[in-house]
Design a protein around this motif. Structure first.
Motif, short mmCIF file in Angstrom:
data_model
loop_
_atom_site.label_atom_id
_atom_site.label_comp_id
_atom_site.label_asym_id
_atom_site.label_seq_id
_atom_site.Cartn_x
_atom_site.Cartn_y
_atom_site.Cartn_z
N TRP B 4 -48.73 97.01 2.99
CA TRP B 4 -49.36 97.73 2.12
C TRP B 4 -50.62 98.79 2.63
O TRP B 4 -51.37 98.25 3.56
CB TRP B 4 -50.35 96.84 1.32
CG TRP B 4 -49.57 95.79 0.23
CD1 TRP B 4 -48.78 94.46 0.63
CD2 TRP B 4 -49.02 96.12 -1.15
NE1 TRP B 4 -48.10 94.13 -0.49
CE2 TRP B 4 -48.14 95.28 -1.32
CE3 TRP B 4 -49.31 97.23 -1.67
CZ2 TRP B 4 -47.71 95.13 -2.73
CZ3 TRP B 4 -48.64 97.46 -2.88
CH2 TRP B 4 -47.78 96.32 -3.40
N GLN B 100 -53.35 100.63 -3.18
CA GLN B 100 -52.60 100.28 -2.04
C GLN B 100 -51.21 100.76 -2.54
O GLN B 100 -50.59 100.41 -3.41
CB GLN B 100 -52.77 99.05 -1.37
CG GLN B 100 -54.10 98.94 -0.90
CD GLN B 100 -54.29 97.59 -0.32
OE1 GLN B 100 -53.61 96.55 -0.78
NE2 GLN B 100 -55.00 97.17 0.89
N GLN B 102 -47.07 100.00 -1.25
CA GLN B 102 -46.08 99.40 -0.53
C GLN B 102 -44.99 100.13 0.26
O GLN B 102 -44.27 100.63 -0.81
CB GLN B 102 -45.78 97.94 -1.14
CG GLN B 102 -45.22 96.96 0.04
CD GLN B 102 -44.46 95.89 -0.81
OE1 GLN B 102 -44.07 95.76 -1.87
NE2 GLN B 102 -44.52 94.57 0.01
#
Lengths: 359, 105
Positions: B4, B100, B102
């Motif tokens: 992340w 965030q 990934q």
């Protein structure tokens, strides 16, 4: 305004693999173009879509088209029909181009189906295959006036001035459009069309051409059966006798300016126009602004112009002034095809981005 | 393995807007939907490699600034020509006030 001559090999406008490779090698194809800095929030407000202005203008356009067309039918056979033919012709054969253009971008209306409906209708009026020309125009925006890449360069160098003049009554454009449509009907796309229409779209181009050609064929049959030119005056014919306004405004977009550059301030022209021409042309007179920011709808282009004009060459104050700049450039290009008009930037502007031309 | 990666603070993206996020040699577009959710897609239009972050977000649609191709940014699906190929999408979460993304290594 200064005038410029350069020393570049003769231009080959064919959309061939060789010319495409050359444009890529020179950094001109699919390049990153100059943009005037505009605050994101301001740009978001300018890009915002709305149905209102386009619905208003489309209703006015269609009502005038129907009313003038009715006048043509009622007064057919009398000299009084002429003003109606003139008005109908321009509304059909010239206004269609701007509607085709704006709705092709999908910016005229907020509602997608409205853009699509007007796009299809206007494509028929302007005798353009709605599929191939959508892709052709995407290429025009990717590689604006890049030789060997842009399929929509109206006046190639050295200019064929006879062709330019005859196109004011659609002579060559109608011929080329009909030829393309008829080839498409037979399932054939020309080499330049194949260079920008992806394979999955090619069948749609054939189907669209068949619809257009069936309507034109029915019109011709109607004219023969009725023994009258009237059906052709109403359908198809205006693309020839009514296209003069489209040519008059359209030639100004890039005529006489630079090619093979990646700064729309060098190859596009903004011309201030009277309100009638701006209605017919749907504000495409703000052409530098349109190319720099194609997401901005036609009705917001005057605001965009006011916002960024400090970074652009001064707009030509009239159509007349635009022609006074463009025609001498065409004449010079007859003797020297590398000649182009290079307009002065105001002191507030960032310098032209022309480094790529030198590669 | 996937990580992340911090993109920005949640209030760095207005609702119904997009920003550009470059990571290594890759570019992403990070969206804030009208409902307040965040999404991530490839940053470049699949048609002509133009940065989508300069485009216009309308509800769940991102429109490319160059040719007006459109995508649903929640699914990556191309919804308007000249965009034909879909965009890649990436998981996004909010942690400690940070958006965030990934990414697979």
């Amino acid at each position: 305004m200064t005038t410029v001559t350069t020393d570049i090999p003769p231009r080959d406008y064919q959309l061939s693999d060789k010319n495409a490779q050359q444009a890529f090698d020179r950094g001109l194809a699919s390049a990153e173009w100059y943009h005037t800095d505009v605050d994101r929030k301001v740009m978001k407000a300018l890009m915002k879509r709305s149905d209102g202005p386009a619905i208003r203008d489309t209703l006015i356009w269609l009502c005038l088209l129907v009313a003038s067309g009715a006048g043509v039918i009622v007064l057919w056979g009398s000299w009084w029909v002429l003003p109606f033919v003139l008005i109908y012709g321009v509304l059909y054969g010239s206004a269609c181009d701007a509607r085709w253009h704006e709705c092709g971008h999908g910016t005229a209306f907020k509602t997608a189906w409205m853009n699509d409906a007007v796009y299809q209708f206007a494509s028929f009026l302007v005798m353009r295959n709605p599929v191939t020309w959508r892709w052709s125009h995407a290429r025009h925006h990717t590689d604006t006036v890049i030789v060997g890449r842009d399929a929509e360069i109206a006046v190639m160098r050295p200019p064929d001035l006879l062709k330019v003049v005859l196109n004011f009554v659609g002579v060559f454009d109608v011929w080329y459009s009909m030829k393309a449509l008829l080839l498409n009907v037979g399932g054939v796309l020309q080499e330049h069309e194949l260079s920008f229409v992806p394979e999955p779209e090619q069948g749609k181009a054939v189907a669209a051409a068949r619809v257009h050609v069936v309507i034109y064929a029915a019109t011709i049959v109607a004219a023969i059966v009725l023994g009258s030119w009237l059906p052709l005056i109403l359908i198809g014919g205006p693309r020839a006798y009514g296209c003069w306004h489209m040519l008059m405004t359209g030639l100004l977009q890039h005529g006489g300016l630079a090619d093979n550059v990646t700064d729309h301030r060098l190859n596009s022209r903004t011309v201030l126009m009277n309100p009638v021409s701006r209605f017919i042309y749907w504000n495409m007179n703000y052409h530098v602004e349109h190319h720099m920011f194609p997401m901005v709808p036609f009705h917001a282009l005057p605001q965009l112009h006011a916002l960024i004009k400090h970074d652009l060459p001064a707009a030509n104050p009239s159509i007349w002034d635009g022609y006074a700049e463009m025609i001498p450039a065409f004449l010079r290009q007859l003797r020297n095809e590398d000649y182009y008009v290079r307009r002065e930037l105001p002191p507030t502007a960032k310098p032209y981005r022309e480094d790529l031309r030198e590669i | 393995m996937s990580d992340w990666i911090d993109v920005c603070a949640t209030d760095d993206i207005e609702e119904e807007d997009v920003i550009r996020f470059d990571h290594g040699i890759r570019s992403f577009a990070i969206y804030h939907s009208p409902e307040g959710e965040f999404f991530a897609t490839d940053g470049l239009c699949t048609h002509e490699q133009v940065h989508l972050a300069d485009g216009l977000v309308m509800d769940h649609t991102i429109e490319c600034p160059k040719h007006n191709g459109q995508f649903n940014y929640t699914t990556g699906k191309a919804t308007r020509l000249p965009a034909c190929d879909h965009l890649g999408t990436y998981p996004v979460r909010v942690a400690g006030g940070q958006v965030q993304i990934q990414l697979s290594e």
